[in-house]
Structures are given as C-alpha cells and as structure tokens.
Design a protein around this motif. Sequence first.
Motif, PDB file in Angstrom:
ATOM      1  N   GLU A  20     -29.463   3.209 -18.813  1.00 32.14           N
ATOM      2  CA  GLU A  20     -28.250   3.934 -19.194  1.00 32.14           C
ATOM      3  C   GLU A  20     -28.024   5.183 -18.347  1.00 32.14           C
ATOM      4  O   GLU A  20     -26.992   5.828 -18.457  1.00 32.14           O
ATOM      5  CB  GLU A  20     -28.328   4.321 -20.679  1.00 32.14           C
ATOM      6  N   MET A  21     -28.992   5.492 -17.502  1.00 29.23           N
ATOM      7  CA  MET A  21     -28.888   6.673 -16.642  1.00 29.23           C
ATOM      8  C   MET A  21     -27.956   6.374 -15.465  1.00 29.23           C
ATOM      9  O   MET A  21     -27.843   5.236 -15.013  1.00 29.23           O
ATOM     10  CB  MET A  21     -30.263   7.048 -16.099  1.00 29.23           C
ATOM     11  N   ASP A  22     -27.289   7.412 -14.975  1.00 23.41           N
ATOM     12  CA  ASP A  22     -26.440   7.239 -13.798  1.00 23.41           C
ATOM     13  C   ASP A  22     -27.087   7.913 -12.592  1.00 23.41           C
ATOM     14  O   ASP A  22     -28.223   8.387 -12.666  1.00 23.41           O
ATOM     15  CB  ASP A  22     -25.017   7.736 -14.056  1.00 23.41           C
ATOM     16  N   ALA A  23     -26.380   7.958 -11.491  1.00 24.79           N
ATOM     17  CA  ALA A  23     -26.918   8.507 -10.249  1.00 24.79           C
ATOM     18  C   ALA A  23     -27.261   9.992 -10.359  1.00 24.79           C
ATOM     19  O   ALA A  23     -28.055  10.512  -9.577  1.00 24.79           O
ATOM     20  CB  ALA A  23     -25.926   8.287  -9.107  1.00 24.79           C
ATOM     21  N   LEU A  24     -26.690  10.670 -11.329  1.00 22.54           N
ATOM     22  CA  LEU A  24     -26.965  12.100 -11.516  1.00 22.54           C
ATOM     23  C   LEU A  24     -28.116  12.344 -12.489  1.00 22.54           C
ATOM     24  O   LEU A  24     -28.352  13.471 -12.913  1.00 22.54           O
ATOM     25  CB  LEU A  24     -25.695  12.818 -11.984  1.00 22.54           C
ATOM     26  N   GLN A  25     -28.821  11.250 -12.858  1.00 23.70           N
ATOM     27  CA  GLN A  25     -30.020  11.304 -13.689  1.00 23.70           C
ATOM     28  C   GLN A  25     -29.783  11.748 -15.136  1.00 23.70           C
ATOM     29  O   GLN A  25     -30.619  12.415 -15.737  1.00 23.70           O
ATOM     30  CB  GLN A  25     -31.092  12.190 -13.025  1.00 23.70           C
ATOM     31  N   HIS A  26     -28.627  11.408 -15.677  1.00 24.32           N
ATOM     32  CA  HIS A  26     -28.380  11.592 -17.098  1.00 24.32           C
ATOM     33  C   HIS A  26     -27.621  10.378 -17.608  1.00 24.32           C
ATOM     34  O   HIS A  26     -27.123   9.577 -16.833  1.00 24.32           O
ATOM     35  CB  HIS A  26     -27.638  12.904 -17.411  1.00 24.32           C
ATOM     36  N   VAL A  27     -27.542  10.241 -18.932  1.00 28.77           N
ATOM     37  CA  VAL A  27     -26.870   9.083 -19.522  1.00 28.77           C
ATOM     38  C   VAL A  27     -25.412   9.055 -19.066  1.00 28.77           C
ATOM     39  O   VAL A  27     -24.701  10.065 -19.134  1.00 28.77           O
ATOM     40  CB  VAL A  27     -26.968   9.111 -21.064  1.00 28.77           C
ATOM     41  N   ASN A  28     -24.979   7.912 -18.581  1.00 33.47           N
ATOM     42  CA  ASN A  28     -23.609   7.735 -18.102  1.00 33.47           C
ATOM     43  C   ASN A  28     -22.619   7.979 -19.226  1.00 33.47           C
ATOM     44  O   ASN A  28     -22.847   7.560 -20.370  1.00 33.47           O
ATOM     45  CB  ASN A  28     -23.455   6.326 -17.538  1.00 33.47           C
ATOM     46  N   ASN A  29     -21.505   8.615 -18.908  1.00 35.03           N
ATOM     47  CA  ASN A  29     -20.536   9.001 -19.940  1.00 35.03           C
ATOM     48  C   ASN A  29     -19.989   7.810 -20.730  1.00 35.03           C
ATOM     49  O   ASN A  29     -19.697   7.932 -21.919  1.00 35.03           O
ATOM     50  CB  ASN A  29     -19.394   9.824 -19.344  1.00 35.03           C
ATOM     51  N   ALA A  30     -19.873   6.657 -20.131  1.00 36.12           N
ATOM     52  CA  ALA A  30     -19.331   5.493 -20.839  1.00 36.12           C
ATOM     53  C   ALA A  30     -20.287   4.969 -21.910  1.00 36.12           C
ATOM     54  O   ALA A  30     -19.856   4.365 -22.898  1.00 36.12           O
ATOM     55  CB  ALA A  30     -19.006   4.383 -19.847  1.00 36.12           C
ATOM     56  N   VAL A  31     -21.577   5.227 -21.760  1.00 33.15           N
ATOM     57  CA  VAL A  31     -22.585   4.727 -22.694  1.00 33.15           C
ATOM     58  C   VAL A  31     -22.398   5.333 -24.089  1.00 33.15           C
ATOM     59  O   VAL A  31     -22.669   4.681 -25.100  1.00 33.15           O
ATOM     60  CB  VAL A  31     -24.004   5.005 -22.149  1.00 33.15           C
ATOM     61  N   TYR A  32     -21.896   6.542 -24.142  1.00 36.98           N
ATOM     62  CA  TYR A  32     -21.724   7.210 -25.436  1.00 36.98           C
ATOM     63  C   TYR A  32     -20.774   6.436 -26.349  1.00 36.98           C
ATOM     64  O   TYR A  32     -20.937   6.459 -27.567  1.00 36.98           O
ATOM     65  CB  TYR A  32     -21.230   8.647 -25.248  1.00 36.98           C
ATOM     66  N   PHE A  33     -19.811   5.741 -25.773  1.00 38.61           N
ATOM     67  CA  PHE A  33     -18.896   4.945 -26.595  1.00 38.61           C
ATOM     68  C   PHE A  33     -19.623   3.744 -27.210  1.00 38.61           C
ATOM     69  O   PHE A  33     -19.289   3.314 -28.310  1.00 38.61           O
ATOM     70  CB  PHE A  33     -17.661   4.534 -25.797  1.00 38.61           C
ATOM     71  N   ARG A  34     -20.641   3.226 -26.526  1.00 40.07           N
ATOM     72  CA  ARG A  34     -21.476   2.179 -27.123  1.00 40.07           C
ATOM     73  C   ARG A  34     -22.335   2.748 -28.241  1.00 40.07           C
ATOM     74  O   ARG A  34     -22.541   2.094 -29.265  1.00 40.07           O
ATOM     75  CB  ARG A  34     -22.350   1.505 -26.065  1.00 40.07           C
ATOM     76  N   TYR A  35     -22.836   3.965 -28.037  1.00 35.88           N
ATOM     77  CA  TYR A  35     -23.588   4.626 -29.114  1.00 35.88           C
ATOM     78  C   TYR A  35     -22.698   4.783 -30.348  1.00 35.88           C
ATOM     79  O   TYR A  35     -23.119   4.509 -31.467  1.00 35.88           O
ATOM     80  CB  TYR A  35     -24.078   6.007 -28.678  1.00 35.88           C
ATOM     81  N   PHE A  36     -21.464   5.244 -30.143  1.00 39.28           N
ATOM     82  CA  PHE A  36     -20.523   5.402 -31.252  1.00 39.28           C
ATOM     83  C   PHE A  36     -20.261   4.058 -31.929  1.00 39.28           C
ATOM     84  O   PHE A  36     -20.180   3.969 -33.155  1.00 39.28           O
ATOM     85  CB  PHE A  36     -19.193   6.005 -30.781  1.00 39.28           C
ATOM     86  N   GLU A  37     -20.125   3.010 -31.125  1.00 38.33           N
ATOM     87  CA  GLU A  37     -19.877   1.675 -31.682  1.00 38.33           C
ATOM     88  C   GLU A  37     -21.035   1.235 -32.575  1.00 38.33           C
ATOM     89  O   GLU A  37     -20.823   0.706 -33.671  1.00 38.33           O
ATOM     90  CB  GLU A  37     -19.681   0.674 -30.548  1.00 38.33           C
ATOM     91  N   THR A  38     -22.249   1.468 -32.134  1.00 35.25           N
ATOM     92  CA  THR A  38     -23.424   1.105 -32.930  1.00 35.25           C
ATOM     93  C   THR A  38     -23.429   1.869 -34.249  1.00 35.25           C
ATOM     94  O   THR A  38     -23.668   1.296 -35.312  1.00 35.25           O
ATOM     95  CB  THR A  38     -24.715   1.383 -32.135  1.00 35.25           C
ATOM     96  N   ALA A  39     -23.138   3.164 -34.189  1.00 41.87           N
ATOM     97  CA  ALA A  39     -23.078   3.981 -35.409  1.00 41.87           C
ATOM     98  C   ALA A  39     -21.945   3.513 -36.324  1.00 41.87           C
ATOM     99  O   ALA A  39     -22.103   3.449 -37.546  1.00 41.87           O
ATOM    100  CB  ALA A  39     -22.899   5.454 -35.042  1.00 41.87           C
ATOM    101  N   ARG A  40     -20.811   3.165 -35.728  1.00 40.56           N
ATOM    102  CA  ARG A  40     -19.657   2.690 -36.503  1.00 40.56           C
ATOM    103  C   ARG A  40     -20.025   1.401 -37.248  1.00 40.56           C
ATOM    104  O   ARG A  40     -19.715   1.233 -38.425  1.00 40.56           O
ATOM    105  CB  ARG A  40     -18.466   2.475 -35.569  1.00 40.56           C
ATOM    106  N   LEU A  41     -20.707   0.500 -36.572  1.00 38.92           N
ATOM    107  CA  LEU A  41     -21.103  -0.757 -37.208  1.00 38.92           C
ATOM    108  C   LEU A  41     -22.127  -0.535 -38.313  1.00 38.92           C
ATOM    109  O   LEU A  41     -22.099  -1.229 -39.338  1.00 38.92           O
ATOM    110  CB  LEU A  41     -21.607  -1.749 -36.166  1.00 38.92           C
ATOM    111  N   ASP A  42     -23.005   0.440 -38.146  1.00 39.23           N
ATOM    112  CA  ASP A  42     -23.934   0.786 -39.231  1.00 39.23           C
ATOM    113  C   ASP A  42     -23.156   1.289 -40.451  1.00 39.23           C
ATOM    114  O   ASP A  42     -23.482   0.951 -41.589  1.00 39.23           O
ATOM    115  CB  ASP A  42     -24.942   1.845 -38.780  1.00 39.23           C
ATOM    116  N   TYR A  43     -22.127   2.090 -40.208  1.00 40.89           N
ATOM    117  CA  TYR A  43     -21.289   2.568 -41.309  1.00 40.89           C
ATOM    118  C   TYR A  43     -20.566   1.383 -41.961  1.00 40.89           C
ATOM    119  O   TYR A  43     -20.514   1.277 -43.183  1.00 40.89           O
ATOM    120  CB  TYR A  43     -20.287   3.598 -40.792  1.00 40.89           C
ATOM    121  N   PHE A  44     -20.019   0.485 -41.139  1.00 42.23           N
ATOM    122  CA  PHE A  44     -19.320  -0.692 -41.671  1.00 42.23           C
ATOM    123  C   PHE A  44     -20.248  -1.539 -42.546  1.00 42.23           C
ATOM    124  O   PHE A  44     -19.825  -2.082 -43.570  1.00 42.23           O
ATOM    125  CB  PHE A  44     -18.763  -1.555 -40.538  1.00 42.23           C
TER     126      PHE A  44
END
Length: 142
Positions: A20-44
Amino acid sequence: MDELLNDFPITTEIEVAWGEMDALQHVNNAVYFRYFETARLDYFKQINLLVNLKESHIGPVLGHTECRYKLPVTYPDTLLIGSRVSDLQDDRFTMEYQIVSQKLGKVVTVGSATCVMFDFKNHTKALIPEQISQAIINTEET
C-alpha cells in the motif's frame, strides 16, 4: 488511544500492507478509500443492511465521499478506523470515519461518505427501510 475513537460506535482494525506504500514511502492516498470501505462494510454488518439485498433489491450506493489527510502513515502500522452515522435522512445517510495510527498514537485521517439507498430493480432512489433506520439509531446510541 481508545479515547480518540470514543464517539465512534464501530471500530475496524486494519494492518498496513507493504504494497500500500507509494514511491514517497507512505500509504498511497487512494488506499484510504479502501480503508473507509472496509469500515463502512463493518458498520453495515452491524445493522444488517445487506442481509435482504437479493430479495428487496434495495441497497446503498455511494453518492459522495471525501478524505482529509492529517499525517502520513508508513509500514508497518496497525490502524483503527472508527465509523459512525452523523446524518440520517429518509433516503440517505452520511457516515464519518476517523483513522488512528497505533504507531503514532494520533488521528492520521478523517473522512466521510454519503450513502443513498437505491432500488436496483427499478433503478430509482429508495427509502431506508424502517428496521435499518432503527438499527442505525440503536447503534449510535450505544
């Protein structure tokens, strides 16, 4: 760290993956939307939102989502994602997310999403079923 998520009734734990890391050595910004999706599904799951989708043909679609990055996340780390419903209307609800890094002990990201109920059979907006509205209310009160 639990106090950072006190206002969120559902917490999802996610291990940061090396990929999930990008060339700048931190989690890529697009990955956070997958994190949100996982949390959303847990809520669902908590409110049984998707249980009767095949019979009712009514379920949520994402109408809007946003993310605010506060601190970079790097591998290895474990993230705790709090989720809650901040606004409940007849045909939609807005969820808020807060991501806490266990390594940093701080809030690293916040976000939101508006979910609109949709009738997949008739291709129209739909009302939130009463049992789902009540399940949201009950979840938020705990």
